[in-house]
Design a protein around this motif. Structure first.
Motif, PDB file in Angstrom:
ATOM      1  N   LEU A  99     -30.975  16.969 -39.649  1.00  0.00           N
ATOM      2  CA  LEU A  99     -31.281  18.126 -38.931  1.00  0.00           C
ATOM      3  C   LEU A  99     -29.811  18.526 -38.214  1.00  0.00           C
ATOM      4  CD1 LEU A  99     -34.853  17.106 -37.736  1.00  0.00           C
ATOM      5  CD2 LEU A  99     -34.508  19.137 -39.176  1.00  0.00           C
ATOM      6  N   PHE A 103     -28.851  22.212 -38.829  1.00  0.00           N
ATOM      7  CA  PHE A 103     -28.575  23.121 -37.754  1.00  0.00           C
ATOM      8  C   PHE A 103     -27.156  23.652 -37.747  1.00  0.00           C
ATOM      9  CE2 PHE A 103     -26.506  22.908 -33.500  1.00  0.00           C
ATOM     10  CZ  PHE A 103     -26.627  24.281 -33.078  1.00  0.00           C
ATOM     11  N   VAL A 134     -32.320  26.723 -38.739  1.00  0.00           N
ATOM     12  CA  VAL A 134     -32.657  25.509 -37.858  1.00  0.00           C
ATOM     13  C   VAL A 134     -32.084  25.654 -36.669  1.00  0.00           C
ATOM     14  CG1 VAL A 134     -32.896  23.342 -37.498  1.00  0.00           C
ATOM     15  CG2 VAL A 134     -33.310  24.278 -39.749  1.00  0.00           C
ATOM     16  N   TYR A 141     -35.155  21.556 -33.071  1.00  0.00           N
ATOM     17  CA  TYR A 141     -34.947  21.965 -34.333  1.00  0.00           C
ATOM     18  C   TYR A 141     -35.966  22.848 -34.828  1.00  0.00           C
ATOM     19  CZ  TYR A 141     -31.318  18.299 -34.214  1.00  0.00           C
ATOM     20  OH  TYR A 141     -30.232  17.375 -33.908  1.00  0.00           O
ATOM     21  N   LEU A 143     -37.694  25.901 -36.634  1.00  0.00           N
ATOM     22  CA  LEU A 143     -37.512  26.366 -37.996  1.00  0.00           C
ATOM     23  C   LEU A 143     -37.842  28.092 -37.917  1.00  0.00           C
ATOM     24  CD1 LEU A 143     -37.516  26.254 -41.042  1.00  0.00           C
ATOM     25  CD2 LEU A 143     -39.861  26.195 -41.012  1.00  0.00           C
ATOM     26  N   PHE A 165     -39.635  20.723 -34.954  1.00  0.00           N
ATOM     27  CA  PHE A 165     -39.865  19.505 -36.266  1.00  0.00           C
ATOM     28  C   PHE A 165     -40.411  18.461 -35.518  1.00  0.00           C
ATOM     29  CE2 PHE A 165     -38.338  16.165 -38.762  1.00  0.00           C
ATOM     30  CZ  PHE A 165     -38.120  16.842 -40.133  1.00  0.00           C
ATOM     31  N   TRP A 188     -41.579  20.077 -39.959  1.00  0.00           N
ATOM     32  CA  TRP A 188     -42.136  21.247 -39.285  1.00  0.00           C
ATOM     33  C   TRP A 188     -43.392  21.113 -39.356  1.00  0.00           C
ATOM     34  CZ3 TRP A 188     -37.580  21.744 -42.123  1.00  0.00           C
ATOM     35  CH2 TRP A 188     -36.387  21.860 -41.567  1.00  0.00           C
TER      36      TRP A 188
END
Ligand code: CA
Length: 237
Positions: A99, A103, A134, A141, A143, A165, A188
């Motif tokens: 992630l 990101f 993200v 994190y 979405l 998430f 997610w």
């Protein structure tokens, strides 16, 4: 004297950043447009962030950086928060890029998302979202997803846009219980899912345990675990 020093310092400072390091598969492609799909090294967070990734150079004009891939059930995707944050698996096979990398990639460049999938009968489909990003770990994190193009798979993801998430050890879903624990995945989740790309690899149809497989319900319904699915991003042109 000050002017003299400045003259020499400027080139030293600028040479510290190597602009040729590829951030993503789109950079890999732009360095040499004849490169085939395969495993490459990218640097999503700068010079010390080298990570191996699978680049899809074929689907819909290519340049896709794959951040999630299932294909044979060889990797266990039931993992804690820290592993979903940093990534796991093998770029030549099944893996999760992490992630933190996703990101940074989606912060650096406005990105679109392609998800393609295959069942055990050899049928293929995809869905594409024109905007995907993200947020930072400090915001779970989260979405953000908009703009669907349906390539046959249908939309099983839009309803979780805006969600954080979740993993079994970090419940950030909107359900009173723990989606990640109940549906054996990190993803997610809201309350909980219409798609479970990181679920248990179950080799096709299996209703014995509810919704824990690698599901994409708008294509195959409940209780069907896909043969293959991959999630990939590229900069918006
Ligand atoms: Ca919960």
């Amino acid at each position: 004297m000050k002017l003299f020093l400045g003259f020499f310092l400027i080139p030293v400072v600028t040479s510290c950043s190597d602009l040729s390091l590829p951030l993503d598969c789109s950079d890999i492609y732009n360095q040499d447009t004849s490169r085939p799909s395969g495993v490459y090294t990218i640097y999503p967070i700068g010079t010390t962030s080298a990570v191996q990734v699978y680049c899809d150079m074929e689907s819909l004009e290519g340049k896709w950086t794959v951040f999630q891939r299932r294909m044979d059930g060889s990797v266990n995707f039931y993992r804690p928060w820290n592993q979903y944050k940093l990534g796991f698996g093998n770029a030549a096979g099944e893996y999760w890029l992490g992630l933190e990398n996703v990101f940074h990639l989606t912060q650096r460049k406005k990105s679109e998302l392609l998800i393609d999938m295959e069942d055990f009968e050899g049928n293929k489909s995809y869905v594409r979202y024109t905007s995907f990003c993200v947020g930072p770990e400090s915001d779970g994190y989260r979405l953000h997803l908009t703009g669907i193009t349906n390539g046959g798979a249908g939309d099983s993801l839009s309803h979780i846009s805006g969600q954080k998430f979740s993993t079994f050890d970090k419940d950030q879903d909107t359900w009173e219980k723990n989606c990640a624990q109940t549906f054996i995945a990190g993803f997610w989740f809201s309350d909980c899912h219409s798609a479970n790309p990181n679920g248990v690899y179950r080799w096709g149809a299996d209703n014995s345990l509810y919704a824990i497989g690698v599901e994409w319900t708008s294509w195959k319904g409940r209780g069907y675990s896909l043969k293959a699915i991959s999630m990939k991003i590229r900069p918006v042109q």
